[in-house]
Design a protein around this motif. Sequence first.
Motif, PDB file in Angstrom:
ATOM      1  N   SER A   1      50.770  46.087  43.559  1.00 16.33           N
ATOM      2  CA  SER A   1      49.867  45.466  42.569  1.00 16.33           C
ATOM      3  C   SER A   1      48.482  45.281  43.174  1.00 16.33           C
ATOM      4  O   SER A   1      48.309  45.403  44.402  1.00 16.33           O
ATOM      5  CB  SER A   1      50.420  44.123  42.110  1.00 16.33           C
ATOM      6  N   LEU A   2      47.488  45.030  42.285  1.00 15.49           N
ATOM      7  CA  LEU A   2      46.113  44.762  42.738  1.00 15.49           C
ATOM      8  C   LEU A   2      45.466  43.768  41.773  1.00 15.49           C
ATOM      9  O   LEU A   2      45.541  43.932  40.560  1.00 15.49           O
ATOM     10  CB  LEU A   2      45.273  46.045  42.773  1.00 15.49           C
ATOM     11  N   GLU A   3      44.852  42.738  42.318  1.00 17.53           N
ATOM     12  CA  GLU A   3      44.071  41.782  41.513  1.00 17.53           C
ATOM     13  C   GLU A   3      42.625  42.261  41.576  1.00 17.53           C
ATOM     14  O   GLU A   3      42.034  42.400  42.659  1.00 17.53           O
ATOM     15  CB  GLU A   3      44.208  40.380  42.111  1.00 17.53           C
ATOM     16  N   TRP A   4      42.039  42.557  40.325  1.00 20.00           N
ATOM     17  CA  TRP A   4      40.670  43.131  40.271  1.00 20.00           C
ATOM     18  C   TRP A   4      39.909  42.501  39.109  1.00 20.00           C
ATOM     19  O   TRP A   4      40.375  42.551  37.963  1.00 20.00           O
ATOM     20  CB  TRP A   4      40.772  44.652  40.102  1.00 20.00           C
TER      21      TRP A   4
ATOM     22  N   GLN B   1      40.411  52.531  44.090  1.00 19.92           N
ATOM     23  CA  GLN B   1      41.302  51.589  44.791  1.00 19.92           C
ATOM     24  C   GLN B   1      42.711  52.190  44.895  1.00 19.92           C
ATOM     25  O   GLN B   1      43.208  52.840  43.957  1.00 19.92           O
ATOM     26  CB  GLN B   1      41.376  50.266  44.022  1.00 19.92           C
TER      27      GLN B   1
ATOM     28  N   THR C   1      45.441  41.154  37.293  1.00 20.13           N
ATOM     29  CA  THR C   1      46.379  41.785  38.229  1.00 20.13           C
ATOM     30  C   THR C   1      46.992  43.000  37.539  1.00 20.13           C
ATOM     31  O   THR C   1      47.499  42.912  36.405  1.00 20.13           O
ATOM     32  CB  THR C   1      47.481  40.810  38.645  1.00 20.13           C
TER      33      THR C   1
ATOM     34  N   ALA D   1      46.565  50.642  46.165  1.00 14.67           N
ATOM     35  CA  ALA D   1      47.243  49.396  46.565  1.00 14.67           C
ATOM     36  C   ALA D   1      48.764  49.566  46.475  1.00 14.67           C
ATOM     37  O   ALA D   1      49.262  50.459  45.758  1.00 14.67           O
ATOM     38  CB  ALA D   1      46.811  48.246  45.667  1.00 14.67           C
TER      39      ALA D   1
END
Length: 471
Positions: free
Chosen positions: A442-445, A437, A449, A439
């Motif tokens: 930030s990234l919510e996974w 990934q 987050t 991004a």
Amino acid sequence: MKKLYILSILVVLLMSGNCAMASQSTAISQTIDNDVEHVTVCDSLVWHGVVYTESGTYIYDHTLTEPDRPGVDTLYLTVNHSSTGVDEQEVCDAIIWYDQLYDDTASHPTHTLSNAAGCDSVVTLNLTIHQSSETVDMQTACDSLEWDGTTYYSSIEGPMAFYTNAYGCDSIVTLSLTITSCSSAEHIAACDSLVWHGTTYTESGTYLYDHTLTEPDRPGVDTLYLTVNHSSTGVDEQEVCDAIIWYDQLYDDTASHPTHTLSNAAGCDSVVTLNLTIHQSSETVDMQTACDSLEWDGTTYYSSIEGPMAFYTNAYGCDSIVTLSLTITSCSSAEHIAACDSLVWHGTTYTESGTYLYDHTLTEPDRPGVDTLYLTVNHSSTGVDEQEVCDAIIWYDQLYDDTASHPTHTLSNAAGCDSVVTLNLTIHQSSETVDMQTACDSLEWDGTTYYSSIEGPMAFYTNAYGCDSIV
């Protein structure tokens, strides 16, 4: 899913086992038999087929070998141990040790006593023997000789002087004294040869010895009138059975050629050699099987017997002993046999239950009788254990991770014959993948987050086969 499937199989097996146990419990009255033993032994004890060498408490469950018999035996075992020791002895000539005479340093006899625990205490004799000695002091002197504090004026045999050797054992010296005048005349008859004044003479004759040759201060000439007689030899030819006692000695080997010394007419040695030929007696066993009776060596026997003997003489006149070993059977027999899959009976293979006959006259014309076989044939069985698992399976204590494997395991079916189970294995693989990934900010996974780059968080899922899928 794997555990539920195995559990369902175990439930089916237990249900079938409970049914069998229930059917047995209706026919067998069980008695619980518990036995407690307190035992003290030396070194080891065999209990229920197992050898125990250490003290302790041991338990034996009867159901291990007798499923229909409950009960547990308890053994409180005390093991005491035997002991050993060495008795070092250094003696002269011989020793009497525990009432037995020993005169050989190669001997290492043992004697068994009891130690404080009541077990064997084995003592080994380690023996060092130093020999006493006996020597003869041959002396020739003119007129007299002073020896060991005594003066002798005539020839004498036998005075002794007693000393001690380096080991403290006796050293005995015996005097053999010849007193001569300064000149002498000797008439001697000897066997084969005579050593006189250092010279060996082998022929009869008159010989002179002048003492001044070796002792200038001693006058005199000795004269020897010598008669030489000769020893003789001979052979004693003997042909015997088994062995012979020859001059108080037993001989049983044709390779032996012992000798014995006698005296001939001249008083000299006559050496006799034994030339021995041995013929062996024989002992054989006559193995006989007969129906009803047998006539043997003039006697009729109606039952099985071991040991009657018949005595004959072989070509050399030696004993030939024949011993009878007789088995008396009935001319006909009946057998009830249960077998797995097949049975070989009188050379024929039978695979079906039934009643079969065998007439002995077919192969033994002189033996009457018909044998009857009541045969029950039980059959072995086979089965397939279908297994669908993730990655691998442990099946009867063995790991399998290959769908191409088709191992087998042998059990016993209800008839007591082999039941061969084959494993048919389907394996679905677990999986591991990486979710790459990129991004901004930030990234919510997977519910979390992340605000900076990271490697390694994992999410756990299940694939279509119910196996692990790790991202």
